[in-house]
Write an enzyme that holds these catalytic residues in place. Structure first.
Site, PDB file in Angstrom:
ATOM      1  N   ASP A   8       8.577  -5.706  -1.274  1.00 24.99           N
ATOM      2  CA  ASP A   8       9.280  -6.232  -0.101  1.00 24.99           C
ATOM      3  C   ASP A   8       9.763  -5.051   0.733  1.00 24.99           C
ATOM      4  O   ASP A   8      10.544  -4.230   0.269  1.00 24.99           O
ATOM      5  CB  ASP A   8      10.457  -7.088  -0.586  1.00 24.99           C
ATOM      6  CG  ASP A   8      11.174  -7.788   0.562  1.00 24.99           C
ATOM      7  OD1 ASP A   8      10.621  -7.822   1.681  1.00 24.99           O
ATOM      8  OD2 ASP A   8      12.283  -8.293   0.332  1.00 24.99           O
ATOM      9  N   ASP A 102       5.621  -8.584   5.433  1.00 24.55           N
ATOM     10  CA  ASP A 102       6.199  -7.432   4.730  1.00 24.55           C
ATOM     11  C   ASP A 102       6.494  -7.706   3.269  1.00 24.55           C
ATOM     12  O   ASP A 102       7.261  -6.990   2.650  1.00 24.55           O
ATOM     13  CB  ASP A 102       7.484  -6.979   5.434  1.00 24.55           C
ATOM     14  CG  ASP A 102       8.649  -7.903   5.133  1.00 24.55           C
ATOM     15  OD1 ASP A 102       8.477  -9.116   5.291  1.00 24.55           O
ATOM     16  OD2 ASP A 102       9.703  -7.399   4.723  1.00 24.55           O
ATOM     17  N   GLU A 103       5.867  -8.721   2.709  1.00 22.60           N
ATOM     18  CA  GLU A 103       6.249  -9.127   1.364  1.00 22.60           C
ATOM     19  C   GLU A 103       5.036  -9.702   0.644  1.00 22.60           C
ATOM     20  O   GLU A 103       4.295 -10.491   1.220  1.00 22.60           O
ATOM     21  CB  GLU A 103       7.327 -10.207   1.496  1.00 22.60           C
ATOM     22  CG  GLU A 103       8.175 -10.436   0.311  1.00 22.60           C
ATOM     23  CD  GLU A 103       9.144 -11.599   0.551  1.00 22.60           C
ATOM     24  OE1 GLU A 103       9.453 -12.298  -0.394  1.00 22.60           O
ATOM     25  OE2 GLU A 103       9.549 -11.810   1.717  1.00 22.60           O
TER      26      GLU A 103
END
Ligand SMILES: [Mg+2]
Length: 410
Positions: A8, A102-103
């Site tokens: 993350d 983003d994860e």
């Protein structure tokens, strides 16, 4: 025992802005809409101290931190950085399940022989992300998704946290129940009223307490609170298909015209497939008639392929069979879809032994085109999509005599 990572990026949009514009570093920064109805898309760590967080109305955020700086989101830029980050993931495993830009979850169970222990893989991923983007990520390592996700959040920002199997109860039992994914504010309030505030409370609660709240999900919720989670990492490519389709300016009726269009579409889908580094194990042909009735015809085969010739051979068979049923139909849309995708790296697992039998539906002679595809892709990339076309995609009318016809094309 599986090895799962949850990666993350830290305050992603805000960190990208602070990286690209050094004058914003160290300042309370909000990425989001500045209008009266705007919402916080991301908050820098400096502004989080004031109780600002994402999804909060900007107006409320400014009440909490009046001197916060607001910049509008630049999604194109975040997508660009996201691609760099996901490229790093792909260097360690094909089993990457993206949750957002983003994860992601990564299953690195099969990567240990090559890259070492999961914690070393996590450290190396952080290093590479930092080297290529200048940004920090937090990584959680555990034997399932639930624990990996909890772990990534425990040492943010720039964290690396491993939860070993014998530490599960120690780590989880004290955590507030809101940390459990799927527990909304409403349920949390009701749990609170029942005297359940932590994972430990929930794990030890009786059915009499939990059943009215969770019904048939009671055991699953208790399992989750105990750190039990068997959900697999479902890689993005496992769900998707690569396709190309075209709605025509006028309806097509001639078999030759339809086959020529089909060849162009198979070629386009093949380029996309190779661009993504994938193999396809199934071809679907989609046909929409002028009256909007839509048909799909699909066939699976082994081994999976990245070869346009193979794709086209299967697609042709499917279309020919449909045309035999509906010889004079007017077609307004044609599509070629490739599915049952797998990463190219697994090619050897499926490949037939050298000289072994080839799938029967593939016409003799198509095998040699496999080596041609990457070359064609390169030429197209350099000189544009129209620079090279397969002879089979040119409408040759009734003639069937091969490659020389390509020269007649203006
Ligand atoms: Mg994040």
């Amino acid at each position: 025992m599986r090895a799962i990572l949850h990666v993350d990026m830290d305050a992603f949009y805000a960190s990208v802005e602070q990286h690209d514009r050094p004058e914003l570093r160290g300042l309370p920064l909000i990425v989001g809409g500045s209008s009266n109805r705007g919402v916080v898309a991301a908050a820098s760590y400096e502004v989080r101290r004031y109780g600002v967080h994402s999804a909060m109305p900007t107006r409320q955020a400014l009440e909490r931190c009046p001197h916060a700086i607001i910049v509008p989101p630049r999604m194109d830029r975040y997508q660009e950085v996201s691609a760099q980050v996901f490229a790093v993931f792909g260097e360690f495993t094909p089993l990457v399940e993206g949750l957002s830009l983003d994860e992601a979850f990564l299953d690195v169970t099969g990567s240990r022989a090559l890259f070492g222990e999961p914690a070393s893989i996590a450290a190396e991923i952080k290093t590479r992300i930092r080297a290529r983007t200048g940004l920090t990520a937090s990584v959680g390592v555990a034997h399932n998704k639930l624990l990996a996700k909890i772990a990534s959040d425990l040492r943010k920002p720039d964290g690396l946290c491993v939860i070993a199997p014998d530490e599960v109860a120690t780590v989880l039992d004290g955590l507030p129940i809101r940390r459990l994914a799927g527990i909304g504010a409403k349920t949390a309030a009701r749990l609170d009223a029942a005297g359940i505030a932590t994972f430990g409370d929930l794990r030890q609660a009786s059915d009499a307490v939990l059943w009215p709240l969770f019904g048939r999900y009671t055991q699953r919720v208790r399992d989750r609170a105990s750190g039990i989670d068997e959900r697999p990492v479902v890689a993005d490519w496992q769900e998707k298909q690569v396709s190309a389709e075209e709605t025509f300016d006028r309806d097509l009726r001639r078999r030759e015209e339809l086959l020529a269009e089909l060849a162009r579409l198979a070629d386009r889908a093949g380029v996309r497939l190779r661009h993504k580094g994938l193999l396809a194990g199934s071809v679907t042909v989609k046909i929409r008639r002028a009256d909007f009735t839509t048909y799909t015809r699909a066939r699976s085969f082994q081994p999976p392929t990245r070869d346009t010739g193979t794709v086209l051979a299967v697609a042709r068979e499917l279309l020919e069979a449909w045309l035999a049923e509906q010889p004079r139909a007017a077609v307004r849309l044609l599509g070629v879809g490739l599915s049952q995708l797998s990463p190219e790296a697994q090619l050897d697992l499926f490949a037939a032994p050298a000289g072994g039998p080839r799938p029967p539906m593939i016409a003799a002679g198509t095998a040699r085109t496999a080596s041609l595809d990457p070359t064609l892709d390169q030429i197209r990339e350099k000189f544009g999509k129209q620079a090279v076309q397969r002879a089979s995609s040119l409408d040759r009318g009734p003639k069937e005599d091969g490659f020389t016809d390509a020269r007649r094309r203006p």
